[in-house]
Design a protein around this motif. Structure first.
Motif, short mmCIF file in Angstrom:
data_model
loop_
_atom_site.label_atom_id
_atom_site.label_comp_id
_atom_site.label_asym_id
_atom_site.label_seq_id
_atom_site.Cartn_x
_atom_site.Cartn_y
_atom_site.Cartn_z
N TYR A 152 7.94 -40.50 15.78
CA TYR A 152 9.29 -40.43 16.09
C TYR A 152 10.05 -41.79 16.31
CZ TYR A 152 7.99 -35.76 15.59
OH TYR A 152 7.60 -34.42 15.25
N ILE A 153 9.36 -42.78 15.77
CA ILE A 153 9.86 -44.28 15.85
C ILE A 153 9.78 -44.76 14.30
CG2 ILE A 153 9.37 -46.59 16.43
CD1 ILE A 153 10.39 -45.00 18.73
N GLY A 154 11.05 -45.02 13.92
CA GLY A 154 11.18 -45.71 12.56
C GLY A 154 12.64 -45.91 12.19
N PRO A 155 12.89 -46.82 11.05
CA PRO A 155 14.22 -46.96 10.86
C PRO A 155 15.10 -45.77 10.41
CG PRO A 155 12.72 -48.48 9.71
CD PRO A 155 11.89 -47.35 10.23
N ASN A 156 16.15 -45.73 11.07
CA ASN A 156 17.05 -44.46 11.12
C ASN A 156 18.27 -44.78 10.33
OD1 ASN A 156 18.96 -42.31 11.47
ND2 ASN A 156 18.19 -41.67 13.46
N PRO A 157 18.25 -44.36 9.07
CA PRO A 157 19.78 -44.82 8.46
C PRO A 157 21.09 -44.45 9.11
CG PRO A 157 18.75 -42.88 7.47
CD PRO A 157 18.02 -43.24 8.40
N GLY A 158 21.01 -43.86 10.07
CA GLY A 158 22.52 -43.31 10.70
C GLY A 158 22.57 -44.02 12.17
N GLU A 160 22.49 -48.02 13.72
CA GLU A 160 22.11 -49.33 13.54
C GLU A 160 21.42 -49.96 14.59
OE1 GLU A 160 24.79 -53.45 13.46
OE2 GLU A 160 25.98 -51.58 13.72
N ASN A 161 20.23 -50.80 14.07
CA ASN A 161 19.40 -51.43 15.12
C ASN A 161 18.44 -50.34 15.85
OD1 ASN A 161 17.86 -53.36 16.21
ND2 ASN A 161 19.29 -53.71 18.07
N SER A 162 18.07 -49.40 14.96
CA SER A 162 17.21 -48.22 15.55
C SER A 162 15.99 -48.49 16.35
CB SER A 162 17.01 -47.17 14.39
OG SER A 162 16.53 -47.80 13.36
N ALA A 163 15.74 -47.76 17.14
CA ALA A 163 14.61 -48.43 17.93
C ALA A 163 13.05 -48.63 17.16
CB ALA A 163 14.23 -47.29 19.11
N ARG A 164 12.37 -49.70 17.88
CA ARG A 164 11.49 -49.90 16.91
C ARG A 164 9.98 -49.69 17.93
NH1 ARG A 164 15.20 -54.09 16.50
NH2 ARG A 164 14.59 -55.29 18.21
N TRP A 165 10.23 -49.32 18.92
CA TRP A 165 8.91 -48.77 19.62
C TRP A 165 9.19 -47.91 20.61
CZ3 TRP A 165 8.51 -50.16 24.88
CH2 TRP A 165 9.45 -50.86 25.40
N MET A 166 8.40 -47.00 21.08
CA MET A 166 8.48 -45.88 22.14
C MET A 166 7.73 -46.28 23.33
SD MET A 166 7.83 -42.18 22.18
CE MET A 166 8.96 -41.56 20.80
N ASN A 167 8.57 -46.39 24.36
CA ASN A 167 8.02 -46.70 25.82
C ASN A 167 7.24 -45.40 26.13
OD1 ASN A 167 7.72 -46.89 28.64
ND2 ASN A 167 9.28 -48.12 28.80
N GLU A 209 12.88 -34.42 12.18
CA GLU A 209 13.34 -35.75 11.68
C GLU A 209 12.29 -36.81 12.17
OE1 GLU A 209 18.00 -35.04 11.07
OE2 GLU A 209 17.26 -36.28 12.81
N ARG A 210 11.45 -37.51 11.39
CA ARG A 210 10.29 -38.20 11.79
C ARG A 210 10.98 -39.84 11.69
NH1 ARG A 210 4.87 -34.75 9.90
NH2 ARG A 210 5.36 -33.26 11.28
N PHE A 211 11.78 -40.18 12.68
CA PHE A 211 12.23 -41.47 12.76
C PHE A 211 13.18 -41.81 14.06
CE2 PHE A 211 15.24 -39.37 9.66
CZ PHE A 211 16.04 -39.12 10.65
N SER A 212 13.40 -42.98 14.50
CA SER A 212 14.14 -43.11 15.74
C SER A 212 15.40 -42.51 15.95
CB SER A 212 14.15 -44.83 16.05
OG SER A 212 13.00 -45.32 15.79
#
Length: 221
Positions: A152-158, A160-167, A209-212
């Motif tokens: 659930y971390i990855g580029p989200n087209p919807g 801008e500057n979607s999260a690049r890592w999970m805390n 949905e498998r992205f940020s």
């Protein structure tokens, strides 16, 4: 007014005065009688439940993972508000501990040995089969494990500057089900996937949905 009428009225007045003086004592006697009856009939409430300090309590966070430590974290809570003493008693019940242990053992086997790509709704339906008794219910389910959470971390087209890592401490963006979804997951209602600590409209989706689901600017630290 004749003597007979006068004596009758006087007698009535005297009776009312006597009754007025006796009423407080009659009231006290009634209270004592009620208390005595209750003492003789035994306590109505178990001592560990006899408190006004009651609240819904977390029974346990149960980690159901495969050999790679990926899977789910199931949160169980009490159905009704309970005292702290009752919560401790519920946590120690053999039936509940045994149900948790069976779920932890059976789930990886049921889903083919790996829980990495197991849908959270499929897991919820499976987990609800395990009887933990009338006082406890499955309340939340969270995705668990480094690889599974990172789905659930990855580029989200919807976004801008979607999260690049999970805390892993805040779990922001992690997929989970609320109590409402857990309760309704066995019905034909549409599936709603939720993402922890994310803002609308990206906090929910109708598919997995498998992205940020949040931006770096929205990140919690």
């Amino acid at each position: 007014m004749n003597n007979r009428t006068f004596h009758k009225q006087n007698e009535t007045r005297i009776r009312l005065l006597i009754l007025a003086k006796l009423l407080p004592w009659l009231f006290i006697g009634l209270i004592l009688m009620i208390g005595l009856i209750r003492d003789c009939s035994g306590p109505d409430v178990d001592p560990i439940d006899d408190s006004y300090m009651k609240s819904i309590g977390v029974v346990d966070h149960v980690y159901i993972v495969d050999t790679t430590r990926n899977g789910f974290r199931a949160v169980y809570k009490t159905v009704k508000p309970v005292t702290d003493a009752r919560l401790q008693e519920i946590r120690k019940r053999e039936k509940i501990r045994a149900a948790f242990a069976r779920l932890q053992h059976d789930a990886p086997i049921h889903f083919g040995g790996s829980l990495l790509y197991t849908d959270i709704y499929d897991f919820a339906v499976f987990a609800k089969q395990y009887d933990v008794g009338p006082d406890v219910e499955l309340h939340n389910i969270f995705v668990m494990g480094y690889e599974k959470m990172n789905l659930y971390i990855g580029p989200n087209p919807g976004i801008e500057n979607s999260a690049r890592w999970m805390n892993m401490g805040t779990e922001q963006g992690n997929q989970y089900l609320s109590s409402r979804e857990v309760f309704r997951c066995s019905t034909d209602t549409p599936s709603i996937y939720r993402y922890w600590k994310c803002r609308a409209p990206h906090d929910i989706s109708l598919t997995d949905e498998r992205f940020s689901h949040f931006s770096e600017e929205e990140r919690l630290y």
